[in-house]
Scaffold this motif. Structure first.
Motif, PDB file in Angstrom:
ATOM      1  N   SER A  14       0.865  -1.185   0.000  1.00 58.99           N
ATOM      2  CA  SER A  14       0.000   0.000   0.000  1.00 58.99           C
ATOM      3  C   SER A  14       0.895   1.225   0.000  1.00 58.99           C
ATOM      4  O   SER A  14       2.074   1.140   0.329  1.00 58.99           O
ATOM      5  CB  SER A  14      -0.908   0.018   1.233  1.00 58.99           C
ATOM      6  OG  SER A  14      -0.142   0.256   2.409  1.00 58.99           O
ATOM      7  N   ASP A  15       0.344   2.360  -0.374  1.00 61.08           N
ATOM      8  CA  ASP A  15       1.124   3.597  -0.486  1.00 61.08           C
ATOM      9  C   ASP A  15       0.212   4.766  -0.141  1.00 61.08           C
ATOM     10  O   ASP A  15      -0.848   4.925  -0.760  1.00 61.08           O
ATOM     11  CB  ASP A  15       1.658   3.717  -1.923  1.00 61.08           C
ATOM     12  CG  ASP A  15       2.720   4.793  -2.061  1.00 61.08           C
ATOM     13  OD1 ASP A  15       3.094   5.406  -1.042  1.00 61.08           O
ATOM     14  OD2 ASP A  15       3.170   5.018  -3.207  1.00 61.08           O
ATOM     15  N   GLU A  16       0.619   5.544   0.845  1.00 62.16           N
ATOM     16  CA  GLU A  16      -0.211   6.664   1.306  1.00 62.16           C
ATOM     17  C   GLU A  16       0.693   7.765   1.834  1.00 62.16           C
ATOM     18  O   GLU A  16       1.715   7.481   2.453  1.00 62.16           O
ATOM     19  CB  GLU A  16      -1.145   6.186   2.432  1.00 62.16           C
ATOM     20  CG  GLU A  16      -2.058   7.283   2.989  1.00 62.16           C
ATOM     21  CD  GLU A  16      -3.147   6.727   3.909  1.00 62.16           C
ATOM     22  OE1 GLU A  16      -2.935   5.650   4.496  1.00 62.16           O
ATOM     23  OE2 GLU A  16      -4.200   7.376   4.027  1.00 62.16           O
TER      24      GLU A  16
ATOM     25  N   GLY B 110       0.998  10.144 -10.079  1.00 62.79           N
ATOM     26  CA  GLY B 110       0.727   8.843  -9.469  1.00 62.79           C
ATOM     27  C   GLY B 110       1.277   7.673 -10.248  1.00 62.79           C
ATOM     28  O   GLY B 110       1.859   7.828 -11.327  1.00 62.79           O
ATOM     29  N   HIS B 111       1.074   6.483  -9.671  1.00 64.20           N
ATOM     30  CA  HIS B 111       1.622   5.243 -10.225  1.00 64.20           C
ATOM     31  C   HIS B 111       0.769   4.090  -9.746  1.00 64.20           C
ATOM     32  O   HIS B 111       0.065   4.208  -8.728  1.00 64.20           O
ATOM     33  CB  HIS B 111       3.071   5.058  -9.747  1.00 64.20           C
ATOM     34  CG  HIS B 111       3.214   5.137  -8.238  1.00 64.20           C
ATOM     35  ND1 HIS B 111       3.043   4.044  -7.421  1.00 64.20           N
ATOM     36  CD2 HIS B 111       3.457   6.182  -7.408  1.00 64.20           C
ATOM     37  CE1 HIS B 111       3.200   4.411  -6.150  1.00 64.20           C
ATOM     38  NE2 HIS B 111       3.446   5.716  -6.109  1.00 64.20           N
ATOM     39  N   GLY B 112       0.830   2.978 -10.442  1.00 61.18           N
ATOM     40  CA  GLY B 112       0.180   1.770  -9.971  1.00 61.18           C
ATOM     41  C   GLY B 112       0.930   1.194  -8.782  1.00 61.18           C
ATOM     42  O   GLY B 112       2.106   1.498  -8.565  1.00 61.18           O
TER      43      GLY B 112
ATOM     44  N   ILE C 219       6.149  -1.373  -5.628  1.00 55.78           N
ATOM     45  CA  ILE C 219       5.583  -0.126  -5.097  1.00 55.78           C
ATOM     46  C   ILE C 219       5.349   0.879  -6.223  1.00 55.78           C
ATOM     47  O   ILE C 219       4.420   1.676  -6.157  1.00 55.78           O
ATOM     48  CB  ILE C 219       6.466   0.462  -3.959  1.00 55.78           C
ATOM     49  CG1 ILE C 219       5.788   1.658  -3.322  1.00 55.78           C
ATOM     50  CG2 ILE C 219       7.870   0.812  -4.425  1.00 55.78           C
ATOM     51  CD1 ILE C 219       4.476   1.358  -2.661  1.00 55.78           C
ATOM     52  N   HIS C 220       6.154   0.834  -7.247  1.00 53.26           N
ATOM     53  CA  HIS C 220       5.919   1.666  -8.432  1.00 53.26           C
ATOM     54  C   HIS C 220       5.774   0.736  -9.629  1.00 53.26           C
ATOM     55  O   HIS C 220       6.730   0.057 -10.001  1.00 53.26           O
ATOM     56  CB  HIS C 220       7.089   2.631  -8.693  1.00 53.26           C
ATOM     57  CG  HIS C 220       7.268   3.648  -7.609  1.00 53.26           C
ATOM     58  ND1 HIS C 220       8.469   3.942  -7.039  1.00 53.26           N
ATOM     59  CD2 HIS C 220       6.362   4.447  -6.988  1.00 53.26           C
ATOM     60  CE1 HIS C 220       8.306   4.879  -6.100  1.00 53.26           C
ATOM     61  NE2 HIS C 220       7.036   5.201  -6.065  1.00 53.26           N
ATOM     62  N   GLU C 221       4.607   0.672 -10.201  1.00 54.97           N
ATOM     63  CA  GLU C 221       4.405  -0.132 -11.410  1.00 54.97           C
ATOM     64  C   GLU C 221       3.362   0.558 -12.277  1.00 54.97           C
ATOM     65  O   GLU C 221       2.750   1.539 -11.856  1.00 54.97           O
ATOM     66  CB  GLU C 221       4.000  -1.577 -11.032  1.00 54.97           C
ATOM     67  CG  GLU C 221       2.754  -1.697 -10.170  1.00 54.97           C
ATOM     68  CD  GLU C 221       2.420  -3.155  -9.818  1.00 54.97           C
ATOM     69  OE1 GLU C 221       3.287  -3.862  -9.288  1.00 54.97           O
ATOM     70  OE2 GLU C 221       1.277  -3.573 -10.086  1.00 54.97           O
TER      71      GLU C 221
ATOM     72  N   VAL D 294      -2.807   8.789  -6.313  1.00 58.95           N
ATOM     73  CA  VAL D 294      -2.930  10.202  -6.690  1.00 58.95           C
ATOM     74  C   VAL D 294      -2.214  10.969  -5.595  1.00 58.95           C
ATOM     75  O   VAL D 294      -2.650  10.959  -4.440  1.00 58.95           O
ATOM     76  CB  VAL D 294      -4.409  10.620  -6.820  1.00 58.95           C
ATOM     77  CG1 VAL D 294      -4.496  12.105  -7.159  1.00 58.95           C
ATOM     78  CG2 VAL D 294      -5.097   9.795  -7.902  1.00 58.95           C
ATOM     79  N   GLU D 295      -1.073  11.564  -5.941  1.00 64.82           N
ATOM     80  CA  GLU D 295      -0.205  12.152  -4.921  1.00 64.82           C
ATOM     81  C   GLU D 295       0.464  13.453  -5.356  1.00 64.82           C
ATOM     82  O   GLU D 295       1.684  13.529  -5.467  1.00 64.82           O
ATOM     83  CB  GLU D 295       0.864  11.148  -4.496  1.00 64.82           C
ATOM     84  CG  GLU D 295       1.641  10.493  -5.630  1.00 64.82           C
ATOM     85  CD  GLU D 295       2.733   9.555  -5.096  1.00 64.82           C
ATOM     86  OE1 GLU D 295       3.546   9.997  -4.270  1.00 64.82           O
ATOM     87  OE2 GLU D 295       2.760   8.382  -5.508  1.00 64.82           O
ATOM     88  N   PRO D 296      -0.348  14.483  -5.584  1.00 65.30           N
ATOM     89  CA  PRO D 296       0.264  15.781  -5.893  1.00 65.30           C
ATOM     90  C   PRO D 296       0.973  16.350  -4.665  1.00 65.30           C
ATOM     91  O   PRO D 296       0.666  15.971  -3.526  1.00 65.30           O
ATOM     92  CB  PRO D 296      -0.942  16.646  -6.268  1.00 65.30           C
ATOM     93  CG  PRO D 296      -2.088  16.039  -5.528  1.00 65.30           C
ATOM     94  CD  PRO D 296      -1.815  14.567  -5.478  1.00 65.30           C
TER      95      PRO D 296
ATOM     96  N   LEU E  32      -0.155  14.851  -0.539  1.00 60.85           N
ATOM     97  CA  LEU E  32      -1.302  14.048  -0.102  1.00 60.85           C
ATOM     98  C   LEU E  32      -1.474  12.919  -1.097  1.00 60.85           C
ATOM     99  O   LEU E  32      -1.575  13.164  -2.298  1.00 60.85           O
ATOM    100  CB  LEU E  32      -2.567  14.907  -0.031  1.00 60.85           C
ATOM    101  CG  LEU E  32      -2.515  16.074   0.979  1.00 60.85           C
ATOM    102  CD1 LEU E  32      -3.701  17.008   0.791  1.00 60.85           C
ATOM    103  CD2 LEU E  32      -2.467  15.549   2.411  1.00 60.85           C
ATOM    104  N   GLU E  33      -1.518  11.688  -0.602  1.00 58.57           N
ATOM    105  CA  GLU E  33      -1.523  10.528  -1.502  1.00 58.57           C
ATOM    106  C   GLU E  33      -2.492   9.463  -1.035  1.00 58.57           C
ATOM    107  O   GLU E  33      -2.478   9.057   0.122  1.00 58.57           O
ATOM    108  CB  GLU E  33      -0.119   9.905  -1.546  1.00 58.57           C
ATOM    109  CG  GLU E  33      -0.065   8.606  -2.339  1.00 58.57           C
ATOM    110  CD  GLU E  33       1.315   7.959  -2.362  1.00 58.57           C
ATOM    111  OE1 GLU E  33       2.085   8.152  -1.390  1.00 58.57           O
ATOM    112  OE2 GLU E  33       1.620   7.258  -3.340  1.00 58.57           O
ATOM    113  N   ASP E  34      -3.309   9.009  -1.962  1.00 61.87           N
ATOM    114  CA  ASP E  34      -4.131   7.818  -1.736  1.00 61.87           C
ATOM    115  C   ASP E  34      -3.804   6.770  -2.770  1.00 61.87           C
ATOM    116  O   ASP E  34      -3.436   7.102  -3.906  1.00 61.87           O
ATOM    117  CB  ASP E  34      -5.624   8.164  -1.855  1.00 61.87           C
ATOM    118  CG  ASP E  34      -6.169   8.826  -0.600  1.00 61.87           C
ATOM    119  OD1 ASP E  34      -5.879   8.312   0.499  1.00 61.87           O
ATOM    120  OD2 ASP E  34      -6.867   9.842  -0.720  1.00 61.87           O
TER     121      ASP E  34
HETATM  122 ZN    ZN Z   1       3.458   6.749  -4.296  1.00 62.06          ZN
END
Ligand code: ZN
Ligand code: ZN
Length: 361
Positions: free
Chosen positions: A228-230, A292-294, A299-301, A323-325, A337-339
């Motif tokens: 997960s990534d947040e 963002g990324h998958g 973790i990055h795909e 989504v992490e602007p 901020l990232e979800d």
């Molecule tokens: Zn990320």
């Protein structure tokens, strides 16, 4: 889950008119494609897959483990010279056209294979990555579990943030995730406060977190291989109007990005939706990374939501996307901020649930 991934891969081989594919993941190469196809979690193995058969070659540390983890594969001890063992299997199965991951295999390894394995070598062109793009319900469930663990751990440690060093807070967060069942961290946690927040990927330091600054935490858990990534940004007390405005702009950009994430839209349009909010506010130059990324076994795909049209894809149900602007102002601080989202039939669902609005501890 892994059996069907293997079956789908075999179907692709058939369509591509390849006799087989060699997926190599010795210690030095990334193992996530191999794990995706086989379920094998050890640190070194090779897969040889034809449209009908599948072998997993590994060394003595992992032979028994592979038999349990990869029941769809015939497990073969790799022997002293793995290329010789592969060559013998290729001969037995009459493999001529052999696909390999040309974007991963080092040149020296490829040359050695060519010398020892008589085959017509063909690049696989992201064949496994394309399969991984759309997640199964089991994969989504693992990411969802990882995200919930991470959120619970954050809720536990955040109230005690002020007075701790960034490193201490990172450790508490990581311990909280592990205690809740994370098998590993998704990646080294980023915990930065104050002016250090202007470095988007800074390492946690011994600097003490003070009241009245912005604190950024970018973190994730891993469950059954899935991550997960947040990222959360919180104020540790009353902050200046300027910092407050920074968070409001990023929150607005993030919300617009999430709205744009739906089936049929491109990943690039998610980037554009978030980026335009930050540009209109006059901070375009302070947002120096993709939106963002998958997220999955890596973790990055793919897909990647950035301004590069060459990496763009049309979003489909089952894909994940962060989504992490962010805005980063040297000398002042930063906010991101990232979800982690999963694309649904009608839009997108947030798997990470911490609120992404201005918050004071
Ligand atoms: Zn990320
Ligand atoms: Zn992150």
């Amino acid at each position: 889950m892994t059996t069907s991934a293997l079956a789908r891969f075999q179907e692709r081989l058939r369509v591509a008119e390849l006799d087989a594919a060699l997926i190599a993941a010795p210690e030095t190469l990334p193992a996530t494609n191999l794990r995706y196809l086989s379920g094998f979690t050890g640190s070194s193995a090779y897969l040889l897959v034809t449209p009908e058969r599948a072998w997993l070659l590994t060394d003595g540390r992992y032979v028994e483990q592979a038999r349990v983890e990869s029941p769809a594969f015939e497990v073969v001890p790799q022997g002293r010279q793995v290329a010789e063992t592969i060559a013998a299997l290729c001969q037995e199965a009459r493999i001529a056209k052999l696909g390999f991951e040309a974007d991963k295999v080092p040149h020296a390894m490829y040359k050695a294979w060519r010398d020892q394995i008589p085959a017509i070598w063909r690049p696989l062109r992201r064949m496994v990555e394309d399969l991984r793009l759309v997640k199964t319900p089991e994969e989504i469930a693992a990411i969802r579990e990882a995200a919930a663990i991470a959120d619970d751990a954050l809720a536990e440690v955040l109230p005690q943030a002020v007075g701790q060093s960034e490193r201490e807070l990172a450790l508490a967060l990581e311990w909280g995730m592990r205690r809740r069942g994370a098998e590993a961290l998704a990646f080294p946690s980023i915990v930065v406060a104050g002016e250090r927040g202007a470095w988007p990927h800074a390492q946690p330091s011994d600097r003490r977190i003070q009241p009245g600054e912005l604190l950024i935490l970018d973190f994730g858990a891993q469950v059954r291989g899935y991550k997960s990534d947040e990222t959360v940004t919180v104020a540790t007390g009353p902050v200046s109007e300027e910092l407050r405005r920074l968070v409001d702009i990023v929150a607005e950009a993030q919300a617009r990005g999430i709205e744009a994430a739906r089936p049929g839209a491109t990943a690039g349009s998610v980037d554009a939706a978030a980026r335009s909010v930050i540009e209109r506010a006059g901070y375009g130059a302070a947002f120096g990374h993709g939106t963002g990324h998958g997220v999955g076994l890596d973790i990055h795909e793919a897909p990647y939501a950035g301004p590069n049209p060459q990496l763009d894809v049309v979003l489909a149900p089952g894909m994940t996307l962060t989504v992490e602007p962010g805005i980063y102002l040297p000398g002042l601080g930063g906010c991101r901020l990232e979800d982690t989202l999963v694309i649904t039939e009608t839009g997108a669902e947030r798997l990470t649930r911490w609120p992404k609005t201005f918050q004071v501890l």
